[in-house]
Motif scaffolding. Sequence first.
Motif, PDB file in Angstrom:
ATOM      1  N   ALA B 282      -0.337  -9.031   2.420  1.00 59.11           N
ATOM      2  CA  ALA B 282       1.045  -8.755   2.872  1.00 59.11           C
ATOM      3  C   ALA B 282       1.699  -7.852   1.698  1.00 59.11           C
ATOM      4  CB  ALA B 282       1.728  -9.573   3.434  1.00 59.11           C
ATOM      5  N   ASP B 283       1.147  -7.886   0.465  1.00 54.45           N
ATOM      6  CA  ASP B 283       1.807  -7.291  -0.686  1.00 54.45           C
ATOM      7  C   ASP B 283       1.003  -6.162  -1.336  1.00 54.45           C
ATOM      8  OD1 ASP B 283       4.318  -9.121  -1.354  1.00 54.45           O
ATOM      9  OD2 ASP B 283       2.568 -10.538  -0.866  1.00 54.45           O
ATOM     10  N   VAL B 285       5.010  -5.018  -1.561  1.00 58.63           N
ATOM     11  CA  VAL B 285       5.948  -4.395  -0.596  1.00 58.63           C
ATOM     12  C   VAL B 285       6.738  -3.116  -1.366  1.00 58.63           C
ATOM     13  CG1 VAL B 285       8.490  -4.646   0.266  1.00 58.63           C
ATOM     14  CG2 VAL B 285       7.002  -6.433   0.508  1.00 58.63           C
ATOM     15  N   ILE B 286       6.773  -1.905  -0.712  1.00 61.34           N
ATOM     16  CA  ILE B 286       7.221  -0.737  -1.326  1.00 61.34           C
ATOM     17  C   ILE B 286       8.411  -0.246  -0.519  1.00 61.34           C
ATOM     18  CG2 ILE B 286       6.559   1.543  -1.995  1.00 61.34           C
ATOM     19  CD1 ILE B 286       3.830   0.630  -2.293  1.00 61.34           C
ATOM     20  N   GLY B 287       9.570  -0.120  -1.219  1.00 64.42           N
ATOM     21  CA  GLY B 287      10.686   0.531  -0.801  1.00 64.42           C
ATOM     22  C   GLY B 287      10.441   2.110  -0.840  1.00 64.42           C
ATOM     23  N   ILE B 288      10.964   2.653   0.330  1.00 62.32           N
ATOM     24  CA  ILE B 288      11.064   4.190   0.259  1.00 62.32           C
ATOM     25  C   ILE B 288      12.470   4.638   0.029  1.00 62.32           C
ATOM     26  CG2 ILE B 288      10.124   6.227   1.288  1.00 62.32           C
ATOM     27  CD1 ILE B 288       8.140   4.419   2.938  1.00 62.32           C
ATOM     28  N   GLU B 289      12.865   4.943  -0.895  1.00 65.23           N
ATOM     29  CA  GLU B 289      14.425   5.312  -1.228  1.00 65.23           C
ATOM     30  C   GLU B 289      14.746   6.643  -1.200  1.00 65.23           C
ATOM     31  OE1 GLU B 289      15.670   2.733  -4.500  1.00 65.23           O
ATOM     32  OE2 GLU B 289      15.381   1.088  -3.155  1.00 65.23           O
ATOM     33  N   SER B 290      15.916   7.003  -1.179  1.00 65.39           N
ATOM     34  CA  SER B 290      16.369   8.218  -1.172  1.00 65.39           C
ATOM     35  C   SER B 290      15.854   9.337  -0.498  1.00 65.39           C
ATOM     36  CB  SER B 290      16.556   8.830  -2.605  1.00 65.39           C
ATOM     37  OG  SER B 290      17.230   7.741  -3.349  1.00 65.39           O
ATOM     38  N   GLN B 291      15.585   8.886   0.879  1.00 60.15           N
ATOM     39  CA  GLN B 291      14.550  10.042   1.823  1.00 60.15           C
ATOM     40  C   GLN B 291      15.655  11.018   2.118  1.00 60.15           C
ATOM     41  OE1 GLN B 291      12.991   7.734   4.775  1.00 60.15           O
ATOM     42  NE2 GLN B 291      12.625   6.032   3.637  1.00 60.15           N
ATOM     43  N   LEU B 306       9.424   2.975  -4.204  1.00 59.17           N
ATOM     44  CA  LEU B 306      10.061   1.735  -5.332  1.00 59.17           C
ATOM     45  C   LEU B 306       8.954   0.686  -5.356  1.00 59.17           C
ATOM     46  CD1 LEU B 306      11.761   0.928  -7.821  1.00 59.17           C
ATOM     47  CD2 LEU B 306      13.211  -0.251  -5.966  1.00 59.17           C
ATOM     48  N   GLN B 308       8.076  -2.986  -5.254  1.00 57.06           N
ATOM     49  CA  GLN B 308       9.019  -4.107  -5.151  1.00 57.06           C
ATOM     50  C   GLN B 308       8.212  -5.365  -5.994  1.00 57.06           C
ATOM     51  OE1 GLN B 308      11.289  -4.964  -1.695  1.00 57.06           O
ATOM     52  NE2 GLN B 308      12.382  -2.898  -2.195  1.00 57.06           N
ATOM     53  N   HIS B 365      10.585   8.988  10.233  1.00 54.46           N
ATOM     54  CA  HIS B 365      10.264   7.556   9.764  1.00 54.46           C
ATOM     55  C   HIS B 365       9.262   7.815   8.573  1.00 54.46           C
ATOM     56  CE1 HIS B 365       8.154   3.767   9.782  1.00 54.46           C
ATOM     57  NE2 HIS B 365       9.482   3.341   9.735  1.00 54.46           N
ATOM     58  N   MET B 367       6.376   5.877   6.042  1.00 54.48           N
ATOM     59  CA  MET B 367       5.707   4.560   5.681  1.00 54.48           C
ATOM     60  C   MET B 367       4.781   4.901   4.663  1.00 54.48           C
ATOM     61  SD  MET B 367       2.866   3.828   8.734  1.00 54.48           S
ATOM     62  CE  MET B 367       2.407   2.327   8.027  1.00 54.48           C
TER      63      MET B 367
END
Lengths: 170, 377, 290
Positions: B282-283, B285-291, B306, B308, B365, B367
Amino acid sequence: MKMKPPITNWLRATCPILLAGLLLGADRPTVEVTIADTTGSRSVEKHTQASVVRDYLAAWHAMGQAMEQNQPELLDAFFVGVAKDKLAETVRAQQNLGIQSAYQEQSHHLQIVFYSPEGLSIQLLDDVEYDLVIGKHGKTLGTQHVRTRYVAVLTPTESKWKVRIFQGGS
Amino acid sequence: MKRGGYLLALVLAIATVGLVVVGTVWPNQSAAANPDAGARLASGSSSPQDAVNTLLQQIGRRDWSAAYSGLANKNDFSEAEFASDLTGNYGSLRTYALLDGFDVHPLRASTDEAQFRANLRWASVVGTFDDPRDLRVVRKGDHWQVAWPLMKEARVPPQVIPVNYLRWDVINRGPQDDWGTQDVEAPHVRIVAMHPVDRGGGVVILGELLNEDVVPAFVTVKAALLGANGATLATEDSFDKISHLLLPKQVSPFRIDFRNVRLSQVDSVHIQPSSSLVSASADPVIGIESQKLNPVPDASLTGELLNQSGQVVNVAHVIGTFYDGNGQIVWVADSYPSRALLPQTPVPFAIALPADVSSKVASYHVMTTSYRSGHAQ
Amino acid sequence: MKRWATALCGLLSLLAPYGLAQPSAWRFPPTVQAGTAFSVQTSGSGPATLYVVGTGDALQRSVQLGQSIAFSSEDLRNAGHYVALLVAGTETQSAQFDVVASTQPAGLSFIAKPSRLPVNQVNGLSGVVYVLDAFRNLLVQPQRVTFELSDPSGGTQSRVATTRNGVAWVKMNSATKAGSSQFRASSGDIRVQRAVLNVPGEPCTVKMNSHGAGQRIVLETDPLRDCNGNAVPDGTIVTFTEVYGGQQTTVDVPLKRGVARTELLARSRAVISVASGVVMGNEIRVTGGQ
């Protein structure tokens, strides 16, 4: 035992071979397909029906070749599980005895009687007619016209439906 | 027969000599865009343009030593830092890429200094990616030198990042054929959206696939276009325009391109998703920032990834689904950032959008799928 | 052409023994049960060879005409249609007979699908049984098959079906409580069991809470449960989306220990939403932030 005149012997010995020769150029077996009322909870789609019938008839052809040439590996493409095990045993028994058998199909009347809810098995009844030519070391021993019913269960694999249960005289 | 052979050899010899002469007298003048064609220009940096071309050709030949020694600002960084700026680190996409070509455009020039925009095109296993750099060129005596704009890779400070690992392992039944005996069930996946569009002389199938199960799924989507008589016109699969690994309740877009089939020929579309169980984690985890959607002429979706987790992600795949005002999918596109994702370090990405699609997009969206050496997630 | 040739050969085959050889009788039973001993009486005298050939087996045996041919229980075990030829010199007698499956079930091929399904699915589970005898022949005579499904809360559903052409099937409902069920099929003394996992359905609601941590906002969901109160399993993806000034940030976070947790930059006037699969959760509006 009393001897028969030579002409009769000649006819009896050569007749199946002549017949086999005639059949080689003859049409493919006639095939009729019906779907019985009770086919499980799952309806049989047209393309499923077509592929099941195609693969079942191809399995008959492969079985005929395996029995005639005594090559059990010819079964691999169309049979699986119990059906393959039993047919392969028969081919090996024929091999050991020096027997060959030729299944000359004339007609199949197929009924799809059950299609399992999860789609993992389909059952056919096949009222089949064929001539069985039995030979030993290349010499024909006899020919019998057979009319019987086969029950077959096919299961899907990656590329085709394979016969898992194949039982005559049902 | 023998005489024919001699004749052929003679013709080939004459043709070869002729071509050598032609090549010598009229050499290829567009060599500047070809990184392998630099030998002729290597010694010349009598103009700012020559200095830039020479440097980029040396980079194309991976001659780091020659390239570094000719830089105006080489005292600011080491040769190793210069090389790793171009070739990347941590098994990133850049590590396996080769310079395929470059374009150079002058921005401004004076007697002692000039500025150029160079776009380096790198070829990788997932296609080419651009690496634009603004280069300052300065006069040093009678020749020109490039000051390289080094992009220093961020260093992750020493730290401990606690992670509760969650992982699925799968034990299958084995090769024996005991019919009826249970095997692990394939994950249940469902197509939740599907929309065929006519585009560029072909048909494009856009859609979304949901893993509605409680286990991870390796997924693919196949599509067949059927004509009016039920005949199959073409079959294709989603290939790389999909996230093949879906965790429970995760949705992936997919895009299937059919060339040489017009939508008007298509009577129906047969879509077949397939799934199988895979071991997965499950890891990270990647944040998708400032889209952010950027308008034409450079229509794109940009943002930052990012990571995480505490692990390095070697290669990330970013897939965007774009919807119109009615919530219908109008496009699916993807990109691969060329640099590895270091823990807690933002890495920019950009997904290019066709100009006509860009004007229709009301929401989107995004991913990611990440690949670590020996793992996919 | 094919039929004409067959008729001609058949006629010749019939004429040959009747017109030109001494008739000899042999009575083969039309039906034999697989794995049982039986015998066939022959007439005449002298040595002969018996061939029994079908898709299920091939046998050859030297016999003495006038004596009975004994088949042991080991000889014919595979159900099928067989042709027998008795060849004595140039004279051949033939017979056809069926070997049928024995009457006692000895094995069940039980296909229970799916082995993992969401709770509360009406007719979501199917069980299909093929009944086999001791020699793996399909028992085509009707047999009673009992299906039982025990659920994790201790209840049991039971159905009885009768085979038709050797197969019986049922559909059952999945349990309302998540956990493992035992799905059993039995016929005669034979019982086969499969495990079925009832898994939680979609989350009934998704609710997140937030608290500030410097410039960042910490988001955490309440433990996710389906509409039957079952905990949604770890690993389920929860998506947090923060929308601010024409931009957005998204994070797909797996549930761990029942909750999903992440941190986002607290941006002024941002709206943060949460969803899992097709289930939307609540929204939070950031009032302070950067």
